[in-house]
Design a protein around this motif. Structure first.
Motif, PDB file in Angstrom:
ATOM      1  N   SER A  27       4.958  18.895   0.458  1.00 48.96           N
ATOM      2  CA  SER A  27       3.836  18.127  -0.092  1.00 48.96           C
ATOM      3  C   SER A  27       3.580  16.815   0.644  1.00 48.96           C
ATOM      4  N   TRP A  28       4.634  16.055   0.928  1.00 49.98           N
ATOM      5  CA  TRP A  28       4.402  14.742   1.542  1.00 49.98           C
ATOM      6  C   TRP A  28       4.018  14.865   3.007  1.00 49.98           C
ATOM      7  N   ALA A  29       4.635  15.781   3.722  1.00 49.75           N
ATOM      8  CA  ALA A  29       4.241  15.998   5.120  1.00 49.75           C
ATOM      9  C   ALA A  29       2.779  16.419   5.176  1.00 49.75           C
ATOM     10  N   GLY A  83       0.806  -1.227   0.000  1.00 49.87           N
ATOM     11  CA  GLY A  83       0.000   0.000   0.000  1.00 49.87           C
ATOM     12  C   GLY A  83       0.835   1.271   0.000  1.00 49.87           C
ATOM     13  N   GLY A  84       2.145   1.146  -0.077  1.00 52.60           N
ATOM     14  CA  GLY A  84       2.999   2.323  -0.179  1.00 52.60           C
ATOM     15  C   GLY A  84       3.088   3.128   1.105  1.00 52.60           C
ATOM     16  N   ALA A  85       3.913   4.155   1.058  1.00 52.63           N
ATOM     17  CA  ALA A  85       4.049   5.051   2.208  1.00 52.63           C
ATOM     18  C   ALA A  85       2.700   5.705   2.505  1.00 52.63           C
ATOM     19  N   SER A  86       1.896   5.902   1.467  1.00 52.75           N
ATOM     20  CA  SER A  86       0.589   6.543   1.648  1.00 52.75           C
ATOM     21  C   SER A  86      -0.302   5.756   2.607  1.00 52.75           C
ATOM     22  N   THR A  87      -0.210   4.441   2.579  1.00 56.84           N
ATOM     23  CA  THR A  87      -0.997   3.642   3.528  1.00 56.84           C
ATOM     24  C   THR A  87      -0.494   3.856   4.954  1.00 56.84           C
ATOM     25  N   GLN A  88       0.804   4.085   5.089  1.00 56.83           N
ATOM     26  CA  GLN A  88       1.350   4.379   6.422  1.00 56.83           C
ATOM     27  C   GLN A  88       0.830   5.714   6.963  1.00 56.83           C
ATOM     28  N   PHE A  89       0.537   6.650   6.062  1.00 60.83           N
ATOM     29  CA  PHE A  89      -0.022   7.927   6.522  1.00 60.83           C
ATOM     30  C   PHE A  89      -1.289   7.672   7.340  1.00 60.83           C
ATOM     31  N   ALA A  90      -2.030   6.617   6.983  1.00 59.36           N
ATOM     32  CA  ALA A  90      -3.249   6.266   7.708  1.00 59.36           C
ATOM     33  C   ALA A  90      -2.978   5.279   8.847  1.00 59.36           C
ATOM     34  N   VAL A 142       7.888  13.420  11.181  1.00 58.30           N
ATOM     35  CA  VAL A 142       8.794  14.253  10.373  1.00 58.30           C
ATOM     36  C   VAL A 142       8.982  13.587   9.009  1.00 58.30           C
ATOM     37  N   THR A 143       9.136  14.388   7.978  1.00 62.85           N
ATOM     38  CA  THR A 143       9.466  13.892   6.637  1.00 62.85           C
ATOM     39  C   THR A 143      10.928  14.244   6.401  1.00 62.85           C
ATOM     40  N   SER A 144      11.791  13.251   6.311  1.00 60.71           N
ATOM     41  CA  SER A 144      13.234  13.551   6.274  1.00 60.71           C
ATOM     42  C   SER A 144      13.648  14.246   4.975  1.00 60.71           C
ATOM     43  N   ASN A 145      12.987  13.892   3.876  1.00 59.33           N
ATOM     44  CA  ASN A 145      13.332  14.483   2.582  1.00 59.33           C
ATOM     45  C   ASN A 145      12.050  14.752   1.809  1.00 59.33           C
ATOM     46  N   GLU A 146      11.829  16.024   1.489  1.00 59.12           N
ATOM     47  CA  GLU A 146      10.638  16.363   0.708  1.00 59.12           C
ATOM     48  C   GLU A 146      10.991  16.233  -0.771  1.00 59.12           C
ATOM     49  N   THR A 147      10.522  15.172  -1.343  1.00 58.95           N
ATOM     50  CA  THR A 147      10.837  14.748  -2.699  1.00 58.95           C
ATOM     51  C   THR A 147      10.471  15.784  -3.755  1.00 58.95           C
ATOM     52  N   ILE A 148       9.387  16.491  -3.521  1.00 59.61           N
ATOM     53  CA  ILE A 148       8.862  17.424  -4.530  1.00 59.61           C
ATOM     54  C   ILE A 148       9.553  18.784  -4.446  1.00 59.61           C
ATOM     55  N   VAL A 182       9.422   8.814  11.275  1.00 60.97           N
ATOM     56  CA  VAL A 182       9.948   9.575  10.141  1.00 60.97           C
ATOM     57  C   VAL A 182       9.656   8.880   8.803  1.00 60.97           C
ATOM     58  N   ASP A 183       9.062   9.639   7.899  1.00 59.14           N
ATOM     59  CA  ASP A 183       8.866   9.185   6.522  1.00 59.14           C
ATOM     60  C   ASP A 183      10.180   9.384   5.788  1.00 59.14           C
ATOM     61  N   MET A 184      10.852   8.281   5.463  1.00 52.82           N
ATOM     62  CA  MET A 184      12.137   8.347   4.751  1.00 52.82           C
ATOM     63  C   MET A 184      12.013   7.781   3.345  1.00 52.82           C
ATOM     64  N   SER A 185      10.831   7.900   2.771  1.00 53.15           N
ATOM     65  CA  SER A 185      10.592   7.272   1.460  1.00 53.15           C
ATOM     66  C   SER A 185      11.636   7.648   0.407  1.00 53.15           C
ATOM     67  N   SER A 186      12.080   8.896   0.432  1.00 54.35           N
ATOM     68  CA  SER A 186      12.973   9.301  -0.653  1.00 54.35           C
ATOM     69  C   SER A 186      14.427   9.506  -0.227  1.00 54.35           C
ATOM     70  N   ASP A 187      14.775   9.096   1.010  1.00 54.53           N
ATOM     71  CA  ASP A 187      16.216   9.144   1.322  1.00 54.53           C
ATOM     72  C   ASP A 187      16.701   8.033   2.245  1.00 54.53           C
ATOM     73  N   ALA A 203       9.289   3.679   4.544  1.00 54.67           N
ATOM     74  CA  ALA A 203       9.576   4.108   3.171  1.00 54.67           C
ATOM     75  C   ALA A 203       8.921   3.182   2.169  1.00 54.67           C
ATOM     76  N   GLY A 204       8.258   3.769   1.182  1.00 53.00           N
ATOM     77  CA  GLY A 204       7.885   3.004  -0.002  1.00 53.00           C
ATOM     78  C   GLY A 204       9.197   2.661  -0.692  1.00 53.00           C
ATOM     79  N   ALA A 205       9.308   1.461  -1.264  1.00 52.21           N
ATOM     80  CA  ALA A 205      10.616   1.007  -1.756  1.00 52.21           C
ATOM     81  C   ALA A 205      11.079   1.673  -3.048  1.00 52.21           C
ATOM     82  N   GLN A 206      10.161   2.252  -3.804  1.00 50.45           N
ATOM     83  CA  GLN A 206      10.439   2.562  -5.212  1.00 50.45           C
ATOM     84  C   GLN A 206      11.354   3.747  -5.482  1.00 50.45           C
ATOM     85  N   LYS A 207      11.940   4.350  -4.436  1.00 49.88           N
ATOM     86  CA  LYS A 207      12.907   5.415  -4.699  1.00 49.88           C
ATOM     87  C   LYS A 207      14.334   4.954  -4.414  1.00 49.88           C
ATOM     88  N   ASN A 208      14.557   4.449  -3.205  1.00 46.52           N
ATOM     89  CA  ASN A 208      15.933   4.077  -2.870  1.00 46.52           C
ATOM     90  C   ASN A 208      16.154   2.598  -2.593  1.00 46.52           C
TER      91      ASN A 208
HETATM   92  C1  LIG Z   1       6.893   8.995  -2.874  1.00 42.68           C
HETATM   93  C2  LIG Z   1       6.689   9.407  -1.482  1.00 42.68           C
HETATM   94  C3  LIG Z   1       5.562   9.010  -0.737  1.00 42.68           C
HETATM   95  C4  LIG Z   1       4.439   8.193  -1.336  1.00 42.68           C
HETATM   96  O1  LIG Z   1       4.823   6.904  -1.530  1.00 42.68           O
HETATM   97  P1  LIG Z   1       3.825   5.788  -2.095  1.00 42.68           P
HETATM   98  O2  LIG Z   1       4.626   4.543  -1.874  1.00 42.68           O
HETATM   99  O3  LIG Z   1       3.561   6.099  -3.527  1.00 42.68           O
HETATM  100  O4  LIG Z   1       2.580   5.816  -1.287  1.00 42.68           O
HETATM  101  C5  LIG Z   1       5.480   9.412   0.580  1.00 42.68           C
HETATM  102  N1  LIG Z   1       6.426  10.168   1.150  1.00 42.68           N
HETATM  103  C6  LIG Z   1       7.508  10.580   0.465  1.00 42.68           C
HETATM  104  C7  LIG Z   1       8.546  11.416   1.149  1.00 42.68           C
HETATM  105  C8  LIG Z   1       7.675  10.214  -0.872  1.00 42.68           C
HETATM  106  O5  LIG Z   1       8.762  10.625  -1.553  1.00 42.68           O
END
Ligand SMILES: *Cc1c(COP(=O)(O)O)cnc(C)c1O
Length: 362
Positions: free
Chosen positions: A102-104, A75-82, A148-154, A172-177, A193-198
């Motif tokens: 944006s992600w925070a 369900g990605g990092a987005s599912t963790q938000f919930a 905390v969001t460690s890295n704001e991807t956008i 901490v949301d570390m999806s992008s670092d 972290a969602g896996a698809q970045k790092n």
């Molecule tokens: C991409 C990203 C998300 C969303 O990840 P999904 O796996 O698509 O839900 C959340 N937080 C950060 C910081 C991201 O870069």
């Protein structure tokens, strides 16, 4: 030789070529089983070995911090938000958020649907291009956890230091670092972290958390959303995304071969310096979008004098074999995402292209 694009995609993003080639070799017949990893039982010994290897490798790369467990969820990092507020935010408590972009904001909106939230630091007034100071956080006494969001991807801003929240869990949301630099895990109670970045392909979300945070969960939420369900079943409560986890394990091996997190950090800093120097030495032709001190070494955001010129840049870059340099539609501008797997050579080629574009359009 296989032709590989100069891939600066923000996510899903580049994977190490070595990993893709290894996976290709094992694709049809995984270790003489006569099947691929996707075709076998997730309860069998062959898959279970991959699963536990990936967990062990993650912890090992983080210095084997004591008392932490790894979960592989979907369900990605987005599912963790919930899931985070569903599990950790009780009646009468508040979730304290650091609003950095944006992600925070997305994480905050989801938590609001579950319970009470408080924004304890924000850089909204700076359009999220400058990180807020977290050294003197004033936390409400009933704070359940700090997010905390460690890295704001956008926006392209990244923390290098994290607040000391004492006994209050730091999530901490570390999806992008994640795994882009050494981390002192003792500072964190949960990282995800969602896996698809790092870490690998999409399809799996990695959670590394202190055991006490994920062992007992509220009984009023459905079992699938309770951390305790997945902890008790070692992330095998239901069918896991086996292929994605296999790929994560291969990416982790590759990080180990690169000299672990210190080795990866050295490369990441060299790549980021190369591109930021090109921006800063362009006599104002290119402008870094984020404030100097807040700059991310994962997502380099920058601008040109006009949107028209930015459009021309994207078009010319695509013609020259560069992918993914257009900024996120919500903020515009340009962005080069240079996660772990993006080679130094790609960054070097980008810098050459930037110079050439400037000489033609400057
Ligand atoms: C991409 C990203 C998300 C969303 O990840 P999904 O796996 O698509 O839900 C959340 N937080 C950060 C910081 C991201 O870069």
């Amino acid at each position: 030789m296989t032709k590989r694009a100069y891939n600066f995609n923000a996510g899903p993003a580049a994977l190490p070529l070595e990993v893709l080639e290894r996976a290709q070799k094992e694709f049809v017949d995984y270790q003489n089983t006569g099947m691929s990893i996707m075709e076998m039982s997730h309860r069998g010994a062959v898959y279970e070995k991959v699963h536990s290897e990936a967990q062990d490798r993650l912890l090992s790369l983080l210095g084997n911090p004591e008392g932490y467990k790894v979960l592989f969820l979907q369900g990605g990092a987005s599912t963790q938000f919930a899931m985070i507020p569903m599990n950790l935010l009780a009646e009468g408590q508040t979730a304290s958020f650091v609003a950095t972009g944006s992600w925070a904001s997305k994480a905050l909106s989801e938590a609001k649907l579950v319970g009470d939230t408080t924004v304890v630091a924000s850089s909204e007034a700076d359009k999220y291009m400058k990180l807020p100071d977290l050294s003197q956080l004033d936390l409400p006494a009933n704070t359940a956890y700090v997010h905390v969001t460690s890295n704001e991807t956008i926006e392209g801003v990244q923390f290098t230091e994290f607040p000391d929240t004492g006994d209050i869990p730091l999530v901490v949301d570390m999806s992008s670092d994640i795994l882009s630099r050494p981390l002192d895990m003792s500072k964190f109670d949960m990282i995800y972290a969602g896996a698809q970045k790092n870490l690998g392909p999409s399809g799996v979300t990695v959670i590394i958390a202190k055991e006490e945070l994920i062992t007992e969960s509220p009984k009023h939420i459905p079992s699938i959303f309770r951390y305790s369900t997945h902890t008790k079943n070692n992330s095998l409560y239901n069918t896991p995304p086996a292929f994605s986890i296999y790929m994560v394990n291969e990416v982790l091996k590759w990080i180990q071969e690169k000299g672990g997190l210190e080795g990866i950090q050295r490369e990441n800093e060299a790549k980021a310096t190369l591109i930021y120097d090109a921006i800063d030495n362009s006599n104002g032709f290119y402008k870094g979008a984020a404030e100097l001190e807040s700059r991310s070494i994962m997502n380099v955001t920058f601008r040109l004098a006009s949107e028209e010129l930015e459009k021309a840049f994207v078009k010319a870059s695509e013609e020259a074999g560069f992918i993914g340099l257009k900024g996120h539609r919500s903020v515009g501008g340009l962005r080069a995402s240079i996660y772990n797997a993006v080679p130094y050579e790609s960054c070097n080629a980008l810098v050459e292209f930037m110079k050439e574009f400037q000489s033609k359009n400057g």
